[in-house]
Design a protein around this motif. Structure first.
Motif, short mmCIF file in Angstrom:
data_model
loop_
_atom_site.label_atom_id
_atom_site.label_comp_id
_atom_site.label_asym_id
_atom_site.label_seq_id
_atom_site.Cartn_x
_atom_site.Cartn_y
_atom_site.Cartn_z
N MET A 83 0.83 -1.21 0.00
CA MET A 83 0.00 0.00 0.00
C MET A 83 0.86 1.26 0.00
N ALA A 84 1.95 1.24 0.76
CA ALA A 84 2.84 2.41 0.82
C ALA A 84 3.52 2.64 -0.52
N GLN A 85 3.99 1.57 -1.15
CA GLN A 85 4.69 1.70 -2.43
C GLN A 85 3.74 2.14 -3.55
N ILE A 86 2.60 1.50 -3.61
CA ILE A 86 1.65 1.82 -4.67
C ILE A 86 1.09 3.23 -4.51
N SER A 87 0.86 3.64 -3.27
CA SER A 87 0.28 4.96 -2.99
C SER A 87 1.19 6.11 -3.41
N LYS A 88 2.45 5.83 -3.64
CA LYS A 88 3.37 6.88 -4.09
C LYS A 88 3.01 7.39 -5.48
N VAL A 89 2.40 6.53 -6.28
CA VAL A 89 2.11 6.91 -7.67
C VAL A 89 0.66 6.66 -8.08
N ARG A 90 -0.09 5.98 -7.25
CA ARG A 90 -1.48 5.67 -7.60
C ARG A 90 -2.41 5.87 -6.41
N THR A 91 -3.67 6.09 -6.73
CA THR A 91 -4.73 6.06 -5.73
C THR A 91 -5.24 4.64 -5.65
N ILE A 92 -5.48 4.14 -4.45
CA ILE A 92 -6.02 2.80 -4.28
C ILE A 92 -7.53 2.91 -4.08
N LYS A 93 -8.26 2.24 -4.95
CA LYS A 93 -9.73 2.39 -4.94
C LYS A 93 -10.41 1.03 -4.95
N GLU A 94 -11.32 0.82 -4.00
CA GLU A 94 -12.11 -0.41 -3.99
C GLU A 94 -13.28 -0.26 -4.95
N ILE A 95 -13.47 -1.27 -5.81
CA ILE A 95 -14.52 -1.18 -6.81
C ILE A 95 -14.99 -2.58 -7.19
N HIS A 96 -16.27 -2.73 -7.45
CA HIS A 96 -16.81 -4.00 -7.93
C HIS A 96 -16.46 -4.11 -9.41
N PRO A 97 -15.99 -5.27 -9.88
CA PRO A 97 -15.62 -5.38 -11.30
C PRO A 97 -16.75 -5.12 -12.28
N ASN A 98 -18.00 -5.27 -11.82
CA ASN A 98 -19.12 -4.94 -12.70
C ASN A 98 -19.14 -3.46 -13.05
N ASN A 99 -18.48 -2.65 -12.23
CA ASN A 99 -18.42 -1.21 -12.46
C ASN A 99 -17.09 -0.78 -13.08
N LEU A 100 -16.35 -1.75 -13.59
CA LEU A 100 -15.04 -1.46 -14.17
C LEU A 100 -14.83 -2.34 -15.39
N THR A 101 -14.92 -1.75 -16.58
CA THR A 101 -14.71 -2.53 -17.80
C THR A 101 -13.25 -2.93 -17.92
N VAL A 102 -12.99 -3.96 -18.69
CA VAL A 102 -11.61 -4.40 -18.92
C VAL A 102 -10.80 -3.29 -19.56
#
Length: 257
Positions: free
Chosen positions: A152-171
């Motif tokens: 989480m610390a490493q990824i948060s340096k360059v990205r926002t971490i967002k919880e999402i259901h895959p039905n709401n996220l197309t490939v």
């Protein structure tokens, strides 16, 4: 596309405990068309990474495996599974995505199961944490920061971490947006509560992490295991109430007798 490869680590020479064998049997049953890659001291050169070598030599195998799992997924692509992960249904309908990862609850990354295409950027960002790092500190203590916190610390340096259901996220959206790490809800990959041991499986559930903690001394896991067993019988509210009234330290002393 995520390749059909399952990576797993077993660094000790101990035999698989029954709970581990039971979980791994579900892999072969549900994923018969996947390749299984075991990572141990024969398939991974510990001398190539000082963190992994020091953790292994200290018999802190889980911390050595933290690095190796990232190394495996980054260099080969595929899905990493802790050996105490029970697979409920095939990951096939997720493989077109650039990566899959979920939460263990409270917005924290579940590091016991994740997958990605080969050379995935955020996996490399997590690997970068270990560059030049030693597991043994100068004062002789161990660097025991958990992998979910590291990720989480490493990824948060360059990205926002967002919880999402895959039905709401197309490939397509999943592949295109590199500013966000999309994390699936808890019931997808971690349908068991670590604290209570209660399993809440849904139609979304691909796997259950049983938190067997096979690398931890039995003395350390005794109280959590007893607590989970009592919760399964009497419920969360009653057991938490008893712990509050009697005091956690007194209960631990009682169970040691």
């Amino acid at each position: 596309m995520i390749p059909k490869i399952i990576h797993f680590c077993w660094l000790s020479n101990d035999e698989f405990p029954p709970v581990i064998k039971k979980c791994m049997n579900t892999w072969k049953e549900i994923l018969p068309d996947y390749e299984f890659m075991l990572w141990n001291t024969e398939t991974f050169k510990l001398e190539d990474n000082i963190w992994a070598k020091q953790a292994f030599d200290s018999k802190k195998y889980a911390f050595a495996a933290d690095y190796i799992r990232l190394y495996a997924v980054y260099n080969y692509g595929g899905i990493y599974l802790d050996t105490d992960i029970e697979v409920i249904k095939s990951f096939n309908d997720l493989l077109e995505r650039p990566y899959i990862i979920g939460t263990e609850g409270l917005g924290i990354i579940e590091a016991g199961i994740f997958g990605a295409e080969k050379k995935c950027l955020w996996v490399k960002q997590c690997l970068d944490y270990y560059t030049g790092k030693t597991f043994i500190n100068k004062d002789g203590t161990y660097n025991t920061l958990t992998l979910p916190r590291i990720m989480m610390a490493q990824i948060s340096k360059v990205r926002t971490i967002k919880e999402i259901h895959p039905n709401n996220l197309t490939v397509s959206e999943h592949k295109k947006d590199n500013s966000i790490l999309f994390m699936f809800p808890k019931d997808f990959f971690c349908a068991k509560d670590h604290g209570t041991g209660i399993i809440k499986k849904t139609d979304n559930t691909y796997s259950i992490h049983h938190f067997a903690m096979s690398w931890v001394p039995k003395k350390t896991t005794l109280f959590p295991n007893i607590k989970r067993k009592l919760i399964s019988i009497f419920g969360v509210r009653i057991i938490n109430g008893v712990i509050t009234v009697l005091g956690l330290s007194k209960l631990k002393t009682f169970f040691k007798k």
